[in-house]
Design a protein around this motif. Structure first.
Motif, PDB file in Angstrom:
ATOM      1  N   LEU A 144      30.234 -52.984  -5.201  1.00  0.00           N
ATOM      2  CA  LEU A 144      31.754 -53.907  -5.492  1.00  0.00           C
ATOM      3  C   LEU A 144      32.194 -54.427  -4.087  1.00  0.00           C
ATOM      4  CD1 LEU A 144      33.928 -55.045  -7.297  1.00  0.00           C
ATOM      5  CD2 LEU A 144      35.266 -53.111  -6.521  1.00  0.00           C
ATOM      6  N   LYS A 145      32.398 -55.719  -3.968  1.00  0.00           N
ATOM      7  CA  LYS A 145      32.743 -56.486  -2.873  1.00  0.00           C
ATOM      8  C   LYS A 145      34.478 -56.704  -3.079  1.00  0.00           C
ATOM      9  CE  LYS A 145      32.330 -60.332   0.113  1.00  0.00           C
ATOM     10  NZ  LYS A 145      32.388 -59.481   1.261  1.00  0.00           N
ATOM     11  N   ALA A 234      36.548 -61.992  -9.291  1.00  0.00           N
ATOM     12  CA  ALA A 234      35.248 -62.535  -8.988  1.00  0.00           C
ATOM     13  C   ALA A 234      35.185 -64.109  -9.838  1.00  0.00           C
ATOM     14  CB  ALA A 234      34.290 -61.684  -9.545  1.00  0.00           C
ATOM     15  N   LYS A 235      34.364 -65.006  -8.744  1.00  0.00           N
ATOM     16  CA  LYS A 235      34.332 -66.219  -9.164  1.00  0.00           C
ATOM     17  C   LYS A 235      33.430 -66.483 -10.160  1.00  0.00           C
ATOM     18  CE  LYS A 235      32.346 -70.668  -7.354  1.00  0.00           C
ATOM     19  NZ  LYS A 235      31.545 -71.177  -6.449  1.00  0.00           N
ATOM     20  N   GLN A 256      28.900 -59.382 -11.196  1.00  0.00           N
ATOM     21  CA  GLN A 256      29.842 -59.291 -10.149  1.00  0.00           C
ATOM     22  C   GLN A 256      29.596 -58.202  -9.177  1.00  0.00           C
ATOM     23  OE1 GLN A 256      33.890 -58.897 -11.865  1.00  0.00           O
ATOM     24  NE2 GLN A 256      33.060 -57.621 -13.520  1.00  0.00           N
ATOM     25  N   THR A 257      28.342 -57.953  -9.071  1.00  0.00           N
ATOM     26  CA  THR A 257      27.907 -56.791  -7.919  1.00  0.00           C
ATOM     27  C   THR A 257      27.433 -57.264  -6.870  1.00  0.00           C
ATOM     28  OG1 THR A 257      25.773 -56.558  -8.792  1.00  0.00           O
ATOM     29  CG2 THR A 257      27.382 -55.547 -10.196  1.00  0.00           C
TER      30      THR A 257
END
Length: 336
Positions: A144-145, A234-235, A256-257
């Motif tokens: 995760l960011k 997340a975009k 989204q990782t």
């Protein structure tokens, strides 16, 4: 507990490369390996170094790669993000399916360790003294960011449409607890300044042997507006929301990782409707904003990575799992 062969090989390599580590650190790892616990929480500090001025204008802990696991910590005033004092930057907790960590500094975000194995791995993560856990490994990786957000289920306070993290706190005390049926991270923040208020906040983050969720309990010392939690935005990943009679959830699902290429991750947050003032989109987070209260606020959060053993691999199955959990909360006020 089942051991994966590739992990065993990796751990043997780790031990051979770490023969020069301190006796204290080696004994700590060995004792953790022998436990048959199904959950685990830890807090680990660097050994043998000193605080020095760093290139970014704040102190850094200059040390080797020797770490010592401790049960509790009064966080040094010198400590901030990337100061190299805490192994993987804060406490971590896990069960056989997933791991989490909290940045024990001003960011106070919660991150996810995706796991490809069903054994406990945190004692081996970050032992090289760096952030190599962002790279794929046999056990999994940081997936995760969080960026400027609260990550997944982190907490802060919304003031003038901006989430105030923990930039100004008089003191922070953290403790980990490993019991037979759960593991938890307990944190006491004294003098948390946000807006025009100064508040004490006590938090407890608990993981159980089964399933992917963490139970979060926040207890403010007084009623203040805007205490919040959320999920990082997340975009191009839409928000899913569902209300029950007493509980609700928000969730996201998609690629989204931090894996390369990015793969599917589901994230969700369950909250009590009567404790929440508003759910809305913030700058960096899908926000859940609590009503002013000095009572304990309770919510649950989880991540579900498609690469975990027997993982959830489609959005349809992810939402079905969330709906089942919502049904349990409606009936019993608990997931576990």
């Amino acid at each position: 507990m089942k051991k994966i062969a590739v992990l065993s090989i990796a751990l043997l390599c780790l031990f051979s490369c770490k023969e020069k580590q301190s006796k204290t650190n080696t004994e700590s790892i060995a004792s953790e390996e022998k436990t048959d616990s199904k959950t685990y929480a830890e807090l680990s500090i660097a050994q043998g170094g000193e605080w020095k001025d760093g290139p970014r204008g704040h102190k850094e802990y200059s040390a080797g790669t020797s770490f010592k696991n401790i049960n509790s910590l009064q966080v040094p005033k010198e400590h901030t993000d990337h100061s190299w004092f805490l192994r993987y930057e804060g406490p971590g907790w896990e069960n056989s399916q997933i791991g989490y960590r909290l940045y024990l500094d001003w960011r106070n975000a919660i991150d996810i360790y995706g796991k490809k194995v069903d054994s406990l791995v945190l004692p081996y993560v970050g032992q090289d003294g760096f952030d190599s856990y962002h790279e794929p490994a046999d056990w999994g990786q940081d997936i995760l960011k969080a960026g400027k957000s609260m990550g997944i289920g982190g907490y802060g306070r919304i003031v003038a449409d901006t989430v105030v993290h923990f930039q100004s706190v008089k003191s922070t005390f953290a403790k980990v607890e490993n019991l037979k049926e759960s593991s938890s991270v307990n944190i006491e923040y004294k003098g948390w300044a946000s807006g025009e208020d100064s508040t004490d906040l006590t938090t407890k983050l608990t993981i159980y042997p089964e399933d992917r969720f963490t139970k979060a309990e926040l207890t403010p010392s007084k009623e203040v507006t805007g205490i919040c939690t959320g999920i990082v935005i997340a975009k191009d990943i839409p928000l899913v929301k569902k209300d029950g009679a007493k509980w609700a959830y928000i969730a996201t699902y998609g690629k989204q990782t931090l894996a390369s290429p990015p793969d599917n991750l589901g994230m969700a947050l369950f909250y009590k409707l009567d404790e929440v003032a508003e759910q809305k989109q913030g700058i960096d987070d899908h926000l859940v904003i609590f009503k002013p209260s000095s009572k304990t606020l309770t919510y649950y959060f989880l991540g579900a990575w498609e690469q975990e053993i027997n993982g959830i691999k489609t959005e349809e199955n992810f939402i079905a799992d969330l709906n089942k959990k919502l049904e349990s909360l409606e009936k019993t006020n608990s997931i576990n």
